[in-house]
Design a protein around this motif. Structure first.
Motif, PDB file in Angstrom:
ATOM      1  N   GLY A  82       0.789  -1.222   0.000  1.00 58.96           N
ATOM      2  CA  GLY A  82       0.000   0.000   0.000  1.00 58.96           C
ATOM      3  C   GLY A  82       0.825   1.277   0.000  1.00 58.96           C
ATOM      4  N   ALA A  83       2.138   1.154   0.097  1.00 60.90           N
ATOM      5  CA  ALA A  83       3.001   2.340   0.172  1.00 60.90           C
ATOM      6  C   ALA A  83       2.913   3.219  -1.068  1.00 60.90           C
ATOM      7  N   PHE A  84       2.606   2.634  -2.219  1.00 62.28           N
ATOM      8  CA  PHE A  84       2.574   3.378  -3.481  1.00 62.28           C
ATOM      9  C   PHE A  84       1.157   3.766  -3.908  1.00 62.28           C
ATOM     10  N   ALA A  85       0.154   3.243  -3.226  1.00 60.65           N
ATOM     11  CA  ALA A  85      -1.238   3.359  -3.681  1.00 60.65           C
ATOM     12  C   ALA A  85      -1.698   4.798  -3.868  1.00 60.65           C
ATOM     13  N   ALA A  86      -1.495   5.648  -2.888  1.00 65.76           N
ATOM     14  CA  ALA A  86      -1.982   7.030  -2.989  1.00 65.76           C
ATOM     15  C   ALA A  86      -1.266   7.789  -4.099  1.00 65.76           C
ATOM     16  N   SER A  87       0.030   7.582  -4.214  1.00 62.95           N
ATOM     17  CA  SER A  87       0.802   8.251  -5.261  1.00 62.95           C
ATOM     18  C   SER A  87       0.320   7.829  -6.640  1.00 62.95           C
ATOM     19  N   LEU A  88       0.107   6.533  -6.832  1.00 64.14           N
ATOM     20  CA  LEU A  88      -0.366   6.039  -8.127  1.00 64.14           C
ATOM     21  C   LEU A  88      -1.795   6.503  -8.410  1.00 64.14           C
ATOM     22  N   ALA A  89      -2.608   6.628  -7.360  1.00 64.68           N
ATOM     23  CA  ALA A  89      -3.975   7.124  -7.555  1.00 64.68           C
ATOM     24  C   ALA A  89      -3.948   8.573  -8.032  1.00 64.68           C
ATOM     25  N   ARG A  90      -2.984   9.351  -7.541  1.00 63.70           N
ATOM     26  CA  ARG A  90      -2.870  10.755  -7.950  1.00 63.70           C
ATOM     27  C   ARG A  90      -2.301  10.896  -9.357  1.00 63.70           C
ATOM     28  N   SER A  91      -1.237  10.162  -9.660  1.00 68.79           N
ATOM     29  CA  SER A  91      -0.506  10.412 -10.910  1.00 68.79           C
ATOM     30  C   SER A  91      -0.723   9.368 -11.996  1.00 68.79           C
ATOM     31  N   GLY A  92      -1.087   8.167 -11.620  1.00 67.54           N
ATOM     32  CA  GLY A  92      -1.145   7.076 -12.582  1.00 67.54           C
ATOM     33  C   GLY A  92       0.252   6.756 -13.094  1.00 67.54           C
ATOM     34  N   ALA A  93       0.328   5.780 -13.962  1.00 68.26           N
ATOM     35  CA  ALA A  93       1.627   5.402 -14.530  1.00 68.26           C
ATOM     36  C   ALA A  93       2.244   6.553 -15.301  1.00 68.26           C
ATOM     37  N   GLY A  94       1.416   7.382 -15.922  1.00 70.19           N
ATOM     38  CA  GLY A  94       1.912   8.501 -16.721  1.00 70.19           C
ATOM     39  C   GLY A  94       2.672   9.533 -15.918  1.00 70.19           C
ATOM     40  N   GLY A  95       2.456   9.584 -14.630  1.00 67.85           N
ATOM     41  CA  GLY A  95       3.171  10.525 -13.787  1.00 67.85           C
ATOM     42  C   GLY A  95       4.481   9.996 -13.242  1.00 67.85           C
ATOM     43  N   VAL A  96       4.787   8.756 -13.559  1.00 74.95           N
ATOM     44  CA  VAL A  96       6.028   8.118 -13.109  1.00 74.95           C
ATOM     45  C   VAL A  96       6.997   8.106 -14.292  1.00 74.95           C
ATOM     46  N   ARG A  97       8.139   8.712 -14.144  1.00 78.54           N
ATOM     47  CA  ARG A  97       9.100   8.808 -15.247  1.00 78.54           C
ATOM     48  C   ARG A  97       9.934   7.538 -15.381  1.00 78.54           C
ATOM     49  N   MET A  98      10.277   7.195 -16.620  1.00 78.76           N
ATOM     50  CA  MET A  98      11.194   6.089 -16.891  1.00 78.76           C
ATOM     51  C   MET A  98      12.556   6.689 -17.195  1.00 78.76           C
ATOM     52  N   LEU A  99      13.522   6.339 -16.359  1.00 75.66           N
ATOM     53  CA  LEU A  99      14.885   6.840 -16.530  1.00 75.66           C
ATOM     54  C   LEU A  99      15.851   5.670 -16.628  1.00 75.66           C
ATOM     55  N   CYS A 100      17.073   5.984 -17.038  1.00 79.46           N
ATOM     56  CA  CYS A 100      18.154   4.998 -17.019  1.00 79.46           C
ATOM     57  C   CYS A 100      19.157   5.453 -15.971  1.00 79.46           C
ATOM     58  N   GLN A 101      19.425   4.600 -14.995  1.00 82.17           N
ATOM     59  CA  GLN A 101      20.394   4.882 -13.924  1.00 82.17           C
ATOM     60  C   GLN A 101      20.043   6.157 -13.149  1.00 82.17           C
ATOM     61  N   HIS A 102      18.762   6.450 -13.007  1.00 84.01           N
ATOM     62  CA  HIS A 102      18.271   7.623 -12.246  1.00 84.01           C
ATOM     63  C   HIS A 102      18.740   8.954 -12.834  1.00 84.01           C
ATOM     64  N   GLU A 103      19.060   8.981 -14.115  1.00 87.91           N
ATOM     65  CA  GLU A 103      19.515  10.206 -14.778  1.00 87.91           C
ATOM     66  C   GLU A 103      18.303  11.059 -15.129  1.00 87.91           C
TER      67      GLU A 103
ATOM     68  N   VAL B 124      10.398   1.127   7.646  1.00 84.39           N
ATOM     69  CA  VAL B 124       9.241   0.624   6.898  1.00 84.39           C
ATOM     70  C   VAL B 124       8.569   1.813   6.217  1.00 84.39           C
ATOM     71  N   LEU B 125       8.593   1.808   4.897  1.00 83.25           N
ATOM     72  CA  LEU B 125       7.956   2.872   4.109  1.00 83.25           C
ATOM     73  C   LEU B 125       6.475   2.551   3.995  1.00 83.25           C
ATOM     74  N   THR B 126       5.631   3.410   4.558  1.00 82.67           N
ATOM     75  CA  THR B 126       4.193   3.157   4.515  1.00 82.67           C
ATOM     76  C   THR B 126       3.468   4.041   3.508  1.00 82.67           C
ATOM     77  N   GLU B 127       4.090   5.169   3.125  1.00 81.00           N
ATOM     78  CA  GLU B 127       3.538   5.998   2.048  1.00 81.00           C
ATOM     79  C   GLU B 127       4.664   6.782   1.410  1.00 81.00           C
ATOM     80  N   VAL B 128       4.762   6.646   0.090  1.00 79.82           N
ATOM     81  CA  VAL B 128       5.791   7.374  -0.659  1.00 79.82           C
ATOM     82  C   VAL B 128       5.168   8.072  -1.853  1.00 79.82           C
ATOM     83  N   GLU B 129       5.821   9.135  -2.282  1.00 84.99           N
ATOM     84  CA  GLU B 129       5.467   9.788  -3.535  1.00 84.99           C
ATOM     85  C   GLU B 129       6.441   9.252  -4.579  1.00 84.99           C
ATOM     86  N   LEU B 130       5.934   8.431  -5.486  1.00 84.07           N
ATOM     87  CA  LEU B 130       6.772   7.784  -6.498  1.00 84.07           C
ATOM     88  C   LEU B 130       7.030   8.746  -7.636  1.00 84.07           C
TER      89      LEU B 130
END
Length: 139
Positions: A27-48, A113-119
Motif C-alpha cells: 500500500g506504500a505506493f497506492a496514494a501516489s499512483l492514484a494521484r498520478s497514474g503510470a503517466g506521472g512516473v518517469r522512466m529513466l536509465c540509472q536515475h539520470e 518501513v515505508l508506509t507511504e511514498v510519492e513515487l
C-alpha cells in the motif's frame, strides 16, 4: 518511425529489505499512483533525471509488490543504449526514485518501513538497491 523495447517487472517487492535497510509496506505506493497514474512516473536509465528513456504504461501494486510495464524508446542515444543493454541481458535491474511521506521503524528498530511514498520515477539500472527488483519480461 520510433522503435521501442517493451519491458515489465517488479520495481519494488513488499516486505523485502533493500541494501539501504528500507522495506516497502503493501500500500506504500497506492496514494501516489492514484494521484498520478503510470503517466506521472518517469522512466529513466540509472536515475539520470535529465534524460528520460521511455514511458511507463502501467504501474500497479499487486500482492507481491510494485509491478511496472512500459516501453524504452529509441528517440535518444540513451534510450537506444539502454534498450540494447536490456535486450542483451547486460542490464535488468529496476530501481525506484521517491520521496518518503510516511515511515516507521520495524520491530527491531533496524529497518525503516515505508508506509507511504510519492513515487517520482522507476529507473532501469545495472545494480538495483533492492536486488530482487528486476525486469522479468523483455519484448
Amino acid at each position: 518511425m520510433t522503435s521501442q523495447t517493451e519491458i515489465a517487472g517488479y520495481a519494488s517487492l513488499f516486505w523485502t529489505r533493500d541494501l539501504n535497510d528500507d522495506v516497502a509496506a503493501a500500500g506504500a505506493f497506492a496514494a501516489s499512483l492514484a494521484r498520478s497514474g503510470a503517466g506521472g512516473v518517469r522512466m529513466l536509465c540509472q536515475h539520470e533525471t535529465a534524460r528520460p528513456i521511455g514511458v511507463w504504461d502501467e504501474a500497479v501494486e499487486d500482492g507481491r509488490g510494485l509491478w511496472v510495464r512500459g516501453r524504452i524508446l529509441d528517440v535518444t542515444p540513451e534510450g537506444r543504449m539502454c534498450a540494447a543493454l536490456v535486450r542483451a541481458g547486460a542490464m535488468d535491474g529496476l530501481s525506484i526514485g521517491f520521496r518518503t511521506l510516511k515511515a516507521r521503524p520495524d520491530e527491531t528498530g533496524r529497518l525503516r518501513v515505508l508506509t507511504e511514498v510519492e513515487l517520482w520515477e522507476v529507473s532501469v539500472v545495472t545494480f538495483p538497491m533492492l536486488p530482487g527488483a528486476r525486469i522479468g519480461r523483455v519484448g
